[in-house]
Design an enzyme around this catalytic site. Structure first.
Site, mmCIF file in Angstrom:
data_model
loop_
_atom_site.group_PDB
_atom_site.id
_atom_site.type_symbol
_atom_site.label_atom_id
_atom_site.label_comp_id
_atom_site.label_asym_id
_atom_site.label_seq_id
_atom_site.Cartn_x
_atom_site.Cartn_y
_atom_site.Cartn_z
ATOM 1 C CG LEU A 198 -10.123 -3.617 -5.960
ATOM 2 C CD1 LEU A 198 -8.821 -3.314 -6.685
ATOM 3 C CD2 LEU A 198 -11.308 -3.299 -6.855
ATOM 4 C CG ASP A 199 -5.867 -4.015 -0.849
ATOM 5 O OD1 ASP A 199 -5.904 -5.260 -0.782
ATOM 6 O OD2 ASP A 199 -4.806 -3.365 -0.941
ATOM 7 N N PRO A 200 -10.105 -3.455 0.439
ATOM 8 C CG PRO A 200 -10.688 -4.330 2.525
ATOM 9 C CD PRO A 200 -9.580 -4.327 1.520
#
Length: 318
Positions: free
Chosen positions: A46-48
């Site tokens: 999950l991207d930042p």
């Protein structure tokens, strides 16, 4: 000099509600530290810039990560119309603009074109490898990254809200490998405009749902009170859709030695009744099953011709 302690034998799943501005790797490290676990991993990056469900596997649960990753995912995201960025999200630089602002009716009308199996070009800023290098590394170095379209499964896509003329909130359920950022770009282009992801939240991964998730600050508070185990789900939680086989202690002993066990006619029939539709439709009579002894996962393996052959054994005790 004393040897550094490697950690505890902690096994299970923690469904973390990952906060914004934290990488998935940082999230795993934080949870691993809280539990002092020897081993940890996650089921789907999950991207930042995204928040939401990040299933984190501890100990023997890491052996079930491949099954969790295969499950469908649900994302809720906001598209900002009129601007396309280098990264296709709010972090990148604006590279194209448009004055076109689609109406809610126009947005809803194009969504059916993006459901089912579609061809999707991944973002240049992605982890896909190009000639042995990550695409995002090449893109950051200034190279013009051209990725090929690939098939992805979009199970459902719906418009939830249009808070103003510049924004649209959507929800997408998809299979493995689909990119929300690419979806935002492609929907915008279909509507004759530009767009990027302004906000993104994952609300489901396979059988893991938002209601089961725990925030990092909540987890730390639980650990402080000695109650972190309350957020730990069983190892087999990621295997809920796999046929289950109840076995005896003697059969458990044999499986842990890597030996196959003979299935009683009743057991074979019960397993067949639990098969998933795609397995029933297949021609191969072999299918994956999970052996349980007193509710504890013992082994994953193949059920075929009246036998169960273990392929992955869990080192767990009742």
């Amino acid at each position: 000099m004393a040897r550094r302690r490697k950690g505890d034998d902690i096994h299970g799943w923690v469904i973390l509600d990952k906060p914004l501005d934290m990488t998935s790797t940082q999230a795993v490290s934080a949870v691993r530290r809280i539990y002092n676990a020897k081993k940890a991993g996650h089921a789907g990056t999950l991207d930042p810039l995204a928040s939401g469900i990040l299933p984190i596997a501890l100990g023997e649960a890491t052996k079930t990560v491949p099954f969790a990753v295969e499950g469908s995912k649900i994302y809720r995201f906001t598209i900002k119309w009129g601007e396309r960025t280098t990264t296709l999200d709010r972090e990148g630089e604006v590279v194209a603009t448009s004055d076109v602002r689609p109406t809610p009716e126009e947005v809803a009308a194009v969504l059916p074109d993006f459901t089912g199996e579609i061809q999707q070009i991944p973002p240049a800023f992605s982890a896909i490898k190009v000639d042995g290098e990550r695409a995002y590394d090449l893109a950051r170095s200034g190279e013009d990254v051209q990725l090929e379209a690939r098939p992805v499964q979009i199970i459902s896509l719906q418009l939830l809200d249009c808070p103003d003329a510049d924004m649209a909130v959507l929800e997408m359920r998809c299979g493995k490998g689909a990119y929300v950022r690419s979806m935002a770009r492609d929907i915008a282009h279909a509507l004759g405009t530009e767009g990027h992801v302004a906000a993104l939240r994952r609300i489901r991964v396979g059988g893991f749902v938002e209601a089961e998730s725990t925030r990092l600050d909540e987890l730390e508070e639980m650990a402080h009170k000695g109650a972190a185990s309350e957020a730990l789900l069983p190892v087999q939680t990621a295997l809920d859709d796999i046929p289950a086989l109840a076995i005896t202690e003697e059969e458990s002993f044999q499986l842990k030695l890597g030996r196959s066990i003979v299935l009683l006619p009743r057991q074979a029939q019960e397993l067949k009744a639990q098969r998933r539709p795609r397995e029933i439709a297949g021609k191969d009579c072999t299918f994956t099953a999970l052996a349980l002894c007193d509710g504890v996962a013992v082994a994953l393996g193949d059920a075929r011709a009246g036998k169960f052959q273990p392929s992955r054994v869990f080192n767990l005790t009742p």
